[in-house]
Motif scaffolding. Structure first.
Motif, PDB file in Angstrom:
ATOM      1  N   ILE A  63       0.833  -1.201   0.000  1.00  0.00           N
ATOM      2  CA  ILE A  63       0.000   0.000   0.000  1.00  0.00           C
ATOM      3  C   ILE A  63       0.870   1.255   0.000  1.00  0.00           C
ATOM      4  CG2 ILE A  63      -1.836   1.233   1.207  1.00  0.00           C
ATOM      5  CD1 ILE A  63      -2.635  -1.450  -0.071  1.00  0.00           C
ATOM      6  N   TYR A  64       1.972   1.217   0.718  1.00  0.00           N
ATOM      7  CA  TYR A  64       2.898   2.355   0.722  1.00  0.00           C
ATOM      8  C   TYR A  64       3.408   2.641  -0.687  1.00  0.00           C
ATOM      9  CZ  TYR A  64       7.319   4.826   1.366  1.00  0.00           C
ATOM     10  OH  TYR A  64       8.352   5.716   1.263  1.00  0.00           O
ATOM     11  N   SER A  65       3.814   1.593  -1.401  1.00  0.00           N
ATOM     12  CA  SER A  65       4.283   1.773  -2.776  1.00  0.00           C
ATOM     13  C   SER A  65       3.173   2.283  -3.678  1.00  0.00           C
ATOM     14  CB  SER A  65       4.845   0.452  -3.315  1.00  0.00           C
ATOM     15  OG  SER A  65       5.929  -0.001  -2.537  1.00  0.00           O
ATOM     16  N   TYR A  66       1.956   1.807  -3.438  1.00  0.00           N
ATOM     17  CA  TYR A  66       0.819   2.239  -4.251  1.00  0.00           C
ATOM     18  C   TYR A  66       0.558   3.732  -4.078  1.00  0.00           C
ATOM     19  CZ  TYR A  66      -3.859   2.207  -6.323  1.00  0.00           C
ATOM     20  OH  TYR A  66      -4.954   2.466  -7.108  1.00  0.00           O
ATOM     21  N   ILE A  67       0.739   4.257  -2.846  1.00  0.00           N
ATOM     22  CA  ILE A  67       0.460   5.671  -2.577  1.00  0.00           C
ATOM     23  C   ILE A  67       1.590   6.572  -3.041  1.00  0.00           C
ATOM     24  CG2 ILE A  67       0.072   7.369  -0.745  1.00  0.00           C
ATOM     25  CD1 ILE A  67      -1.338   5.205   0.855  1.00  0.00           C
ATOM     26  N   PHE A  68       2.838   6.168  -2.768  1.00  0.00           N
ATOM     27  CA  PHE A  68       3.960   7.094  -2.928  1.00  0.00           C
ATOM     28  C   PHE A  68       4.838   6.828  -4.156  1.00  0.00           C
ATOM     29  CE2 PHE A  68       3.114   7.066   1.685  1.00  0.00           C
ATOM     30  CZ  PHE A  68       2.847   8.415   1.863  1.00  0.00           C
ATOM     31  N   VAL A  69       4.741   5.665  -4.758  1.00  0.00           N
ATOM     32  CA  VAL A  69       5.556   5.365  -5.937  1.00  0.00           C
ATOM     33  C   VAL A  69       4.691   5.553  -7.173  1.00  0.00           C
ATOM     34  CG1 VAL A  69       6.937   3.640  -7.139  1.00  0.00           C
ATOM     35  CG2 VAL A  69       6.973   3.749  -4.633  1.00  0.00           C
ATOM     36  N   GLU A  70       5.107   6.446  -8.051  1.00  0.00           N
ATOM     37  CA  GLU A  70       4.326   6.774  -9.239  1.00  0.00           C
ATOM     38  C   GLU A  70       4.716   5.855 -10.398  1.00  0.00           C
ATOM     39  OE1 GLU A  70       4.842  10.876 -10.081  1.00  0.00           O
ATOM     40  OE2 GLU A  70       3.975  11.567  -8.184  1.00  0.00           O
ATOM     41  N   VAL A  71       3.887   4.862 -10.642  1.00  0.00           N
ATOM     42  CA  VAL A  71       4.096   3.927 -11.753  1.00  0.00           C
ATOM     43  C   VAL A  71       2.748   3.671 -12.414  1.00  0.00           C
ATOM     44  CG1 VAL A  71       6.126   2.806 -10.751  1.00  0.00           C
ATOM     45  CG2 VAL A  71       3.848   1.956 -10.187  1.00  0.00           C
ATOM     46  N   ASP A  72       2.775   2.907 -13.486  1.00  0.00           N
ATOM     47  CA  ASP A  72       1.556   2.576 -14.218  1.00  0.00           C
ATOM     48  C   ASP A  72       0.628   1.727 -13.350  1.00  0.00           C
ATOM     49  OD1 ASP A  72       0.125   2.488 -16.917  1.00  0.00           O
ATOM     50  OD2 ASP A  72       0.280   0.355 -16.414  1.00  0.00           O
ATOM     51  N   ASP A  73      -0.669   1.921 -13.484  1.00  0.00           N
ATOM     52  CA  ASP A  73      -1.633   1.190 -12.662  1.00  0.00           C
ATOM     53  C   ASP A  73      -1.525  -0.320 -12.864  1.00  0.00           C
ATOM     54  OD1 ASP A  73      -2.582   3.524 -11.590  1.00  0.00           O
ATOM     55  OD2 ASP A  73      -4.309   3.685 -12.948  1.00  0.00           O
ATOM     56  N   THR A  74      -1.274  -0.741 -14.095  1.00  0.00           N
ATOM     57  CA  THR A  74      -1.143  -2.178 -14.352  1.00  0.00           C
ATOM     58  C   THR A  74       0.000  -2.774 -13.550  1.00  0.00           C
ATOM     59  OG1 THR A  74      -1.969  -1.850 -16.599  1.00  0.00           O
ATOM     60  CG2 THR A  74      -0.823  -3.924 -16.131  1.00  0.00           C
ATOM     61  N   TYR A  75       1.108  -2.040 -13.489  1.00  0.00           N
ATOM     62  CA  TYR A  75       2.265  -2.495 -12.715  1.00  0.00           C
ATOM     63  C   TYR A  75       1.922  -2.572 -11.227  1.00  0.00           C
ATOM     64  CZ  TYR A  75       7.134  -2.739 -11.142  1.00  0.00           C
ATOM     65  OH  TYR A  75       8.310  -3.121 -10.562  1.00  0.00           O
ATOM     66  N   LYS A  76       1.118  -1.638 -10.732  1.00  0.00           N
ATOM     67  CA  LYS A  76       0.698  -1.668  -9.331  1.00  0.00           C
ATOM     68  C   LYS A  76      -0.118  -2.918  -9.033  1.00  0.00           C
ATOM     69  CE  LYS A  76       0.587   3.355  -8.549  1.00  0.00           C
ATOM     70  NZ  LYS A  76      -0.262   4.511  -8.189  1.00  0.00           N
ATOM     71  N   TYR A  77      -0.996  -3.285  -9.969  1.00  0.00           N
ATOM     72  CA  TYR A  77      -1.821  -4.469  -9.753  1.00  0.00           C
ATOM     73  C   TYR A  77      -0.976  -5.750  -9.788  1.00  0.00           C
ATOM     74  CZ  TYR A  77      -5.649  -1.219 -10.608  1.00  0.00           C
ATOM     75  OH  TYR A  77      -6.524  -0.159 -10.536  1.00  0.00           O
ATOM     76  N   ILE A  78       0.035  -5.753 -10.631  1.00  0.00           N
ATOM     77  CA  ILE A  78       0.936  -6.914 -10.673  1.00  0.00           C
ATOM     78  C   ILE A  78       1.659  -7.067  -9.339  1.00  0.00           C
ATOM     79  CG2 ILE A  78       3.025  -7.838 -11.752  1.00  0.00           C
ATOM     80  CD1 ILE A  78       2.115  -6.578 -14.372  1.00  0.00           C
TER      81      ILE A  78
END
Length: 550
Positions: free
Chosen positions: A287-302
């Motif tokens: 969750i921390y990476s999801y909030i503060f790391v700006e990457v593509d949404d698909t990569y977040k789901y992976i």
């Protein structure tokens, strides 16, 4: 270890006679009547070992036992005064005090005014020393966990303007990556993988379902009472729901060792609590990476779907290597094993954070040390009672006061803090009720007293919460244009966490310590042992109790 003097001595037999004469003369000075005895005087001379072990070099012993010739009064004198327990403790702490002064003087001479008594670096070190000292006093007088005193020390240091870790953001962020490796690595060295295989269903249910129920409860409560967004509620919940088994493990080990029965309470609490911790660390990092790391949404789901799996896989691979390297007969096998898992864990945690896969490193440390301990056990190392576990306990004992004291320096006692504490009491009460109710329900194969015992051990919150609660604040403060609304959420997150630690830690510890023996006491109707249940084995031969002493 290479000792040139011993090698020279072994290659020069003529010197053995000279040393024998010197030893005999020394013994005669200590006991002049030795030569007057009719018994063989040579029996009093220490003999060289006839058999050499694979890792020992033959040589004369350097310690001699002279107590056999002491009178009764002399023995009493040796056990009093200088040799008393109180005197040993006083000299122990006096030695630490002198060493600390010498170290401070060395740092002052080497690095200048920053290490003066009023310098910033001195204040940073002084708060840690006071946190450790106050923790020892608290535990010595009340048996309560020392971390409570460290937490209060940090709060006082901040509100008396002695130390504010916001002035040391880079240092604090660095330490937050080191702490999880020491804490999680120490815990998983006591896991019995065979026990986990045999009881994986009970461990999984006890470790996952109460944790998930509390996370959902925290999300709902913070959204309704404090206006948290759902994603921030999930970030808080993943920490808030972590149980701290290390607080109660000494009591659990002591109680379970004195009780007969088929259930291995120490392993059940330790491994189920470890599952709970792995979920907290992994989900928080995600969750921390999801909030503060700006990457593509698909990569977040992976990442969301593979964080725990990747962490376990990497940890098992590195732990298997630690079981094979170095060779068992290597002279420095103990030291190299400790460095192998410790440096590997540090690198994994730093690297996973660097690439935006927060949480993978912590899960990998748990899996790595548990796997390595399984391999080492086959070589004769006892679980949680070996060189590696001792090294991790010492490192954790040094890091614990810093973890809690430095985390507490983020807390400023003002009107906003007290307002958050007021809502926090309601949130804590609701979450504990939900968590303990679900815990009692999932222990379907236990008696009522055993369910209450598990609920007592499932109460404390402390270690993972203290390590990770300032991470979001540090990240926002290191940004030049941070979001003020997000910073307020991060501040409230820390306040709720610190409040939960101060309340649940002593309650869980006291309930387990004082009610545990009664709750696990078998009645006549309950004395039957299920023959299908696995036999209870010793968890660690008392090594967990040494944690509090350290």
């Amino acid at each position: 270890m290479f000792r040139p003097s011993v090698v020279f001595f072994n290659k020069a037999p003529s010197y053995k006679y000279l040393v024998s004469v010197l030893i005999l003369g020394n013994l005669w000075m200590q006991n002049p009547t030795m030569l007057d005895k009719k018994s063989n005087w040579a029996d009093n001379v220490p003999r060289m070992s006839q058999k050499k072990s694979k890792r020992e070099t033959t040589g004369f012993p350097v310690n001699y036992n002279t107590d056999r010739n002491d009178t009764g009064d002399e023995k009493i004198k040796k056990n009093s005064g200088y040799n008393s327990i109180a005197a040993k403790s006083i000299f122990h702490f006096l030695t630490l005090f002198v060493l600390g002064l010498i170290l401070w003087g060395l740092l002052w001479c080497a690095f200048g005014d920053n290490w003066r008594w009023d310098g910033p670096w001195f204040r940073l070190a002084a708060v840690a020393v006071v946190a450790w000292s106050s923790g020892q006093l608290l535990h010595g007088f009340t048996t309560l966990p020392p971390l409570l005193a460290a937490l209060l020390t940090g709060i006082l240091a901040r509100n008396f303007n002695i130390l504010d870790m916001r002035d040391f953001i880079e240092i604090d962020a660095f330490l937050r990556k080191v702490y999880p490796v020491l804490i999680l690595g120490k815990a998983s060295l006591g896991w019995d993988v065979s026990y986990i295989r045999e009881n994986w269903q009970q461990i999984s249910v006890l470790g996952v379902i109460p944790w998930a129920a509390e996370v959902v409860t925290v999300m709902i409560c913070t959204n309704l009472l404090l206006g948290f967004p759902w994603i921030w509620g999930l970030l808080l919940g993943s920490l808030y729901a972590s149980v701290s088994c290390a607080i109660v493990m000494p009591s659990v080990c002591r109680i379970s060792a004195s009780k007969s029965g088929a259930r291995n309470w120490a392993q059940l609490i330790c491994t189920a609590g470890g599952t709970d911790t792995a979920l907290s660390v992994g989900v928080y990092g995600l969750i921390y990476s999801y909030i503060f790391v700006e990457v593509d949404d698909t990569y977040k789901y992976i990442k969301a779907g593979s964080t725990l799996l990747v962490g376990v896989t990497v940890g098992v691979i590195w732990g298997s290597l630690a079981g094979l390297l170095p060779h068992t007969l290597d002279f420095y096998v103990a030291e190299m094993r400790v460095l192998f898992v410790l440096l590997g864990g540090l690198f994994g945690n730093f690297f996973s954070t660097q690439i935006g896969w927060g949480g993978v490193g912590g899960v990998a440390v748990l899996a790595c040390n548990a796997t390595a301990a399984t391999f080492w056990r086959r070589d004769g190392w006892k679980l949680n009672n070996n060189t590696a576990s001792t090294a991790y306990r010492v490192l954790y004992a040094a890091a614990e006061p810093m973890v809690f004291a430095y985390s507490a320096t983020f807390i400023v006692l003002n009107s906003a803090t007290w307002n958050t504490f007021l809502y926090g009491l309601a949130i804590l009460a609701i979450c504990l009720c939900v968590r303990l109710t679900v815990t009692a329900l999932v222990c379907w194969d236990m008696t009522l007293k055993e369910r209450l015992f598990v609920c007592c051990t499932w109460t404390p919150k402390s270690i993972v919460e203290a390590v990770l609660c300032p991470v979001a604040t540090n990240t926002l403060l290191m940004k030049n244009n941070h979001d003020k609304e997000q910073l307020e959420y991060a501040e409230d997150l820390m306040r709720l966490i610190v409040q939960a630690i101060l309340i649940t830690t002593p309650i869980g510890f006291l309930l387990t310590n004082h009610l545990g023996s009664w709750l696990l006491k078998k009645t006549d109707n309950e004395s039957e042992i299920d023959p299908r249940a696995p036999c209870r084995k010793s968890f660690n031969e008392g090594s967990q109790i040494e944690d509090v002493k350290l």
